[in-house]
Scaffold this motif. Structure first.
Motif: not given
Length: 188
Positions: A168-188
């Protein structure tokens, strides 16, 4: 219905702590902490495993301190206002306000909690998250990937659970941390 949202600070190789239990590599910068505050502020209930609760309970004492940064003060304030449910076979009594202890994780009870809640629920603790993923209860995932490889420890995501995720979203911070935001969409 409220959503159950799992948030974890993790190493790039997917561990919330190292083989010795240390998690100092996940301490967020003020920029990252402020972002996490914005994500967590509206959650009315936190579901924790015992180990994460033992770490997080310091926020109640920190709320009384006058030397906190504005970001830390903000987090302490809304953490203390939230309800907490701690799943533990060993804790007999809560050490913080607005906290109840449950001896075991009951997926049906969590489904009822989600159905009756007016605000989203925050899920914390890798072992507890694994149980919630296995029960099909997790709706969203926020991972904060620290720019470090530690080679072992407690995995942030469960083994033996297959789940599809939609980014759903991603963001990189100045510290090098990366945020990943996911929606669970079901069984694989």
């Amino acid at each position: 219905m409220a959503q159950l949202i799992y948030t974890a600070n993790t190493s790039l190789d997917g561990y919330v702590n190292d083989a010795d239990g240390n998690f100092d590599f996940t301490v967020p910068s003020d920029e990252v902490h402020g972002f996490i505050n914005d994500l967590e502020r509206g959650h009315g209930t936190y579901l924790y495993g015992r180990r994460l609760y033992e770490t997080m309970k310091v926020w109640e004492a920190m709320q009384q301190r006058t030397d906190l940064s504005p970001v830390a003060r903000d987090y302490a304030d809304f953490w203390c206002r939230a309800q907490k449910v701690v799943y533990s076979r060993t804790l007999k009594a809560a050490e913080t306000a607005r906290t109840r202890i449950e001896p075991s994780f009951d997926p049906e009870a969590v489904r009822r909690l989600k159905a009756g809640a007016s605000t989203d629920l925050s899920l914390g603790g890798a072992e507890l998250a694994g149980q919630a993923f296995a029960a099909g209860l997790v709706d969203q995932v926020h991972l904060f990937l620290a720019p470090v490889i530690i080679g072992g420890g407690t995995r942030a995501l469960p083994d033996a659970v297959r789940t599809r995720l939609e980014l759903l979203d991603e963001r990189t911070f100045g510290s090098g941390v990366v945020h990943l935001h996911y929606r669970v969409s079901g069984q694989a």
